[in-house]
Design an enzyme around this catalytic site. Sequence first.
Site, PDB file in Angstrom:
ATOM      1  N   HIS A  33       0.833  -1.210   0.000  1.00 47.85           N
ATOM      2  CA  HIS A  33       0.000   0.000   0.000  1.00 47.85           C
ATOM      3  C   HIS A  33       0.868   1.261   0.000  1.00 47.85           C
ATOM      4  O   HIS A  33       0.653   2.173  -0.800  1.00 47.85           O
ATOM      5  CB  HIS A  33      -0.932  -0.002   1.228  1.00 47.85           C
ATOM      6  CG  HIS A  33      -1.647   1.297   1.449  1.00 47.85           C
ATOM      7  ND1 HIS A  33      -2.888   1.575   0.925  1.00 47.85           N
ATOM      8  CD2 HIS A  33      -1.264   2.430   2.110  1.00 47.85           C
ATOM      9  CE1 HIS A  33      -3.254   2.807   1.253  1.00 47.85           C
ATOM     10  NE2 HIS A  33      -2.293   3.351   1.982  1.00 47.85           N
ATOM     11  N   GLU A  34       1.845   1.298   0.884  1.00 50.86           N
ATOM     12  CA  GLU A  34       2.692   2.501   0.975  1.00 50.86           C
ATOM     13  C   GLU A  34       3.463   2.730  -0.324  1.00 50.86           C
ATOM     14  O   GLU A  34       3.620   3.869  -0.773  1.00 50.86           O
ATOM     15  CB  GLU A  34       3.643   2.413   2.175  1.00 50.86           C
ATOM     16  CG  GLU A  34       2.959   2.291   3.550  1.00 50.86           C
ATOM     17  CD  GLU A  34       1.929   3.378   3.840  1.00 50.86           C
ATOM     18  OE1 GLU A  34       1.958   4.433   3.174  1.00 50.86           O
ATOM     19  OE2 GLU A  34       1.083   3.157   4.734  1.00 50.86           O
ATOM     20  N   HIS A  80       1.767   4.870  -2.904  1.00 46.31           N
ATOM     21  CA  HIS A  80       1.985   6.324  -2.807  1.00 46.31           C
ATOM     22  C   HIS A  80       3.323   6.702  -3.429  1.00 46.31           C
ATOM     23  O   HIS A  80       3.432   7.680  -4.170  1.00 46.31           O
ATOM     24  CB  HIS A  80       2.002   6.766  -1.340  1.00 46.31           C
ATOM     25  CG  HIS A  80       0.685   6.612  -0.638  1.00 46.31           C
ATOM     26  ND1 HIS A  80      -0.457   7.249  -1.041  1.00 46.31           N
ATOM     27  CD2 HIS A  80       0.339   5.882   0.455  1.00 46.31           C
ATOM     28  CE1 HIS A  80      -1.464   6.940  -0.217  1.00 46.31           C
ATOM     29  NE2 HIS A  80      -1.003   6.111   0.702  1.00 46.31           N
ATOM     30  N   GLU A 104      -4.820   6.931  -2.358  1.00 43.10           N
ATOM     31  CA  GLU A 104      -4.954   5.796  -1.436  1.00 43.10           C
ATOM     32  C   GLU A 104      -5.250   4.483  -2.170  1.00 43.10           C
ATOM     33  O   GLU A 104      -5.016   3.399  -1.634  1.00 43.10           O
ATOM     34  CB  GLU A 104      -6.053   6.066  -0.410  1.00 43.10           C
ATOM     35  CG  GLU A 104      -5.725   7.159   0.595  1.00 43.10           C
ATOM     36  CD  GLU A 104      -4.411   6.916   1.329  1.00 43.10           C
ATOM     37  OE1 GLU A 104      -4.004   5.749   1.483  1.00 43.10           O
ATOM     38  OE2 GLU A 104      -3.784   7.911   1.735  1.00 43.10           O
ATOM     39  N   TRP A 134     -18.856  11.670  18.377  1.00 36.84           N
ATOM     40  CA  TRP A 134     -18.045  10.580  17.807  1.00 36.84           C
ATOM     41  C   TRP A 134     -18.766   9.243  17.965  1.00 36.84           C
ATOM     42  O   TRP A 134     -18.928   8.472  17.023  1.00 36.84           O
ATOM     43  CB  TRP A 134     -16.677  10.571  18.500  1.00 36.84           C
ATOM     44  CG  TRP A 134     -15.781   9.420  18.162  1.00 36.84           C
ATOM     45  CD1 TRP A 134     -15.531   8.337  18.947  1.00 36.84           C
ATOM     46  CD2 TRP A 134     -14.990   9.256  16.970  1.00 36.84           C
ATOM     47  NE1 TRP A 134     -14.625   7.496  18.322  1.00 36.84           N
ATOM     48  CE2 TRP A 134     -14.281   8.035  17.107  1.00 36.84           C
ATOM     49  CE3 TRP A 134     -14.805  10.007  15.808  1.00 36.84           C
ATOM     50  CZ2 TRP A 134     -13.405   7.544  16.131  1.00 36.84           C
ATOM     51  CZ3 TRP A 134     -13.928   9.527  14.830  1.00 36.84           C
ATOM     52  CH2 TRP A 134     -13.246   8.309  14.996  1.00 36.84           C
ATOM     53  N   ARG A 144     -20.334   6.475  15.368  1.00 34.39           N
ATOM     54  CA  ARG A 144     -19.896   5.077  15.423  1.00 34.39           C
ATOM     55  C   ARG A 144     -21.104   4.127  15.504  1.00 34.39           C
ATOM     56  O   ARG A 144     -21.129   3.082  14.875  1.00 34.39           O
ATOM     57  CB  ARG A 144     -18.985   4.859  16.636  1.00 34.39           C
ATOM     58  CG  ARG A 144     -17.760   5.770  16.658  1.00 34.39           C
ATOM     59  CD  ARG A 144     -16.547   5.079  16.124  1.00 34.39           C
ATOM     60  NE  ARG A 144     -15.939   4.261  17.141  1.00 34.39           N
ATOM     61  CZ  ARG A 144     -15.236   3.145  16.897  1.00 34.39           C
ATOM     62  NH1 ARG A 144     -15.091   2.727  15.668  1.00 34.39           N
ATOM     63  NH2 ARG A 144     -14.687   2.468  17.878  1.00 34.39           N
ATOM     64  N   HIS A 165      -4.928   9.577  12.193  1.00 36.34           N
ATOM     65  CA  HIS A 165      -5.178  10.621  11.198  1.00 36.34           C
ATOM     66  C   HIS A 165      -5.801  11.881  11.791  1.00 36.34           C
ATOM     67  O   HIS A 165      -5.725  12.947  11.184  1.00 36.34           O
ATOM     68  CB  HIS A 165      -6.075  10.073  10.094  1.00 36.34           C
ATOM     69  CG  HIS A 165      -5.510   8.838   9.439  1.00 36.34           C
ATOM     70  ND1 HIS A 165      -5.373   7.627  10.107  1.00 36.34           N
ATOM     71  CD2 HIS A 165      -5.014   8.623   8.197  1.00 36.34           C
ATOM     72  CE1 HIS A 165      -4.843   6.729   9.300  1.00 36.34           C
ATOM     73  NE2 HIS A 165      -4.601   7.298   8.134  1.00 36.34           N
ATOM     74  N   ARG A 178     -10.611  10.211   1.845  1.00 32.32           N
ATOM     75  CA  ARG A 178      -9.787   9.544   0.835  1.00 32.32           C
ATOM     76  C   ARG A 178      -9.831   8.021   0.939  1.00 32.32           C
ATOM     77  O   ARG A 178      -9.810   7.328  -0.073  1.00 32.32           O
ATOM     78  CB  ARG A 178      -8.338  10.001   0.975  1.00 32.32           C
ATOM     79  CG  ARG A 178      -7.841   9.923   2.401  1.00 32.32           C
ATOM     80  CD  ARG A 178      -6.346  10.151   2.534  1.00 32.32           C
ATOM     81  NE  ARG A 178      -5.959  11.438   1.987  1.00 32.32           N
ATOM     82  CZ  ARG A 178      -4.702  11.844   1.863  1.00 32.32           C
ATOM     83  NH1 ARG A 178      -3.715  11.074   2.285  1.00 32.32           N
ATOM     84  NH2 ARG A 178      -4.439  13.015   1.349  1.00 32.32           N
TER      85      ARG A 178
HETATM   86  N1  ASP Z   1      -0.970   4.435   5.771  1.00 32.14           N
HETATM   87  C1  ASP Z   1      -1.915   3.368   6.059  1.00 32.14           C
HETATM   88  C2  ASP Z   1      -3.274   4.057   6.237  1.00 32.14           C
HETATM   89  O1  ASP Z   1      -3.422   4.675   5.109  1.00 32.14           O
HETATM   90  C3  ASP Z   1      -1.409   2.687   7.258  1.00 32.14           C
HETATM   91  C4  ASP Z   1      -1.955   1.367   7.601  1.00 32.14           C
HETATM   92  O2  ASP Z   1      -2.853   0.852   6.935  1.00 32.14           O
HETATM   93  O3  ASP Z   1      -1.438   0.829   8.607  1.00 32.14           O
HETATM   94  O4  ASP Z   1      -3.373   4.889   7.186  1.00 32.14           O
HETATM   95  N1  SER Z   2      -4.550   2.914   6.291  1.00 33.95           N
HETATM   96  C1  SER Z   2      -5.816   3.433   6.683  1.00 33.95           C
HETATM   97  C2  SER Z   2      -5.974   3.346   8.181  1.00 33.95           C
HETATM   98  O1  SER Z   2      -5.372   2.532   8.812  1.00 33.95           O
HETATM   99  C3  SER Z   2      -6.946   2.718   5.975  1.00 33.95           C
HETATM  100  O2  SER Z   2      -6.859   1.329   6.121  1.00 33.95           O
HETATM  101  O3  SER Z   2      -6.740   4.062   8.750  1.00 33.95           O
HETATM  102 ZN    ZN Z   3      -2.131   5.394   2.283  1.00 28.22          ZN
END
Ligand code: ASP
Ligand code: SER
Ligand code: ZN
Length: 357
Positions: free
Chosen positions: A153-154, A157, A181, A255, A259, A283, A292
């Site tokens: 995944h990373e 990017h 993403e 929140w 949920r 985040h 996203r």
């Molecule tokens: N960066 C990933 C997510 O987008 C991290 C993960 O899945 O652990 O936040």
């Molecule tokens: N990487 C993102 C998160 O952990 C989506 O899976 O929140």
């Molecule tokens: Zn990501």
Amino acid sequence: EAETDRLWSQVKPLYDGLHCYARGKLQSEYGKELVPDGKPVPAHLFGNMWAQQWNNIYDLLEPYSGVSNLDVTAELKKQGYDAKRMTESAELFYVSLGFPELPDSFWERSMLTRPRDREVDCYASAWNIDGKGDVRIKQCIQTTEEDLYTVYHELGHIYYNLSYVDQPYLFQGGAHDGFHEAIGDTINLSMTEGYLASVGLLPKGMKSSREALINRQMKVASEKIAFLPFGKLVDQWRWGVFSGAIPPEKYNEAWWELRRKYQGVEAQIARSEADFDPGAKYHVPGNTPYTRYFLSFVLQFQFHRALCEAAGFTGPLHECSIYGNEEAGRRFREMLAQGVSQPWQDALEKLTGTRQM
Ligand code: ASP
Ligand code: SER
Ligand code: ZN
């Protein structure tokens, strides 16, 4: 907001079905008292701090118990995969699509393991330092299937960053946030049995049968469908905070309302405004937008389907892997190279033939 509502209304039935199924399974495990019929499920039972993805309780959710082994972790461990090799494995997938090898600076400057001499925030992320090819990831990679998927995944990017490096600075970005993403996750969807076999990572005891397939699709659902309401609600909360619709004295209450409403989960112990539970999601204090991810979890399936078509694949989509496919690679690279120089609808149409998510 209207667009995410539109998409949510389309995928909600899938989530409702999965939620009902999961509640049934959790009820047989923990009893009706703790997991009552028709009520939100205690959030801590899902094997994830935010109940956002349910893959860690796959053993409870597995529809046909024991018919097949889907777990890549044991294979990775047996073969002595470390952080570097897992990252190289991801790199090789991208290279098989015609992307370049990662620059030396990536290997010199990334943080792939937890440092022993200091505290760091280990939550995985990708960084484009200068818009000129200094790209890095920060992840504390452990030898698990989950971390294998995350490093792929990373690198999504990173390869987006590298692909649009020749665009003017203002055009260096994802066609929209969800595209950024979705790149690595699209690759994740191609990590099929066939792919795992070709890189020597097929779990011992993996079977192919109708039951094994249903199991695998449940595993995918536990990651991809389970995530959708959480992907939506984080920014719904945040937008409410920014607009003032959610006042400070209701931060935590609002929140948990979201949920309950979207995920159908509940805190098992009483929460109050002395708690700040949204702050426990990376985040939120990290100021990374979250819609996203919601968009990506829709888009990545459109990308996967389009790339499989480009690859000339005609079988069922869950068997398709674009690994090593030149034409799929070319089409993917073309879109990434555009960055944000075109409206996202144009980028989407060019790859998938539709202007709508
Ligand atoms: N960066 C990933 C997510 O987008 C991290 C993960 O899945 O652990 O936040
Ligand atoms: N990487 C993102 C998160 O952990 C989506 O899976 O929140
Ligand atoms: Zn990501």
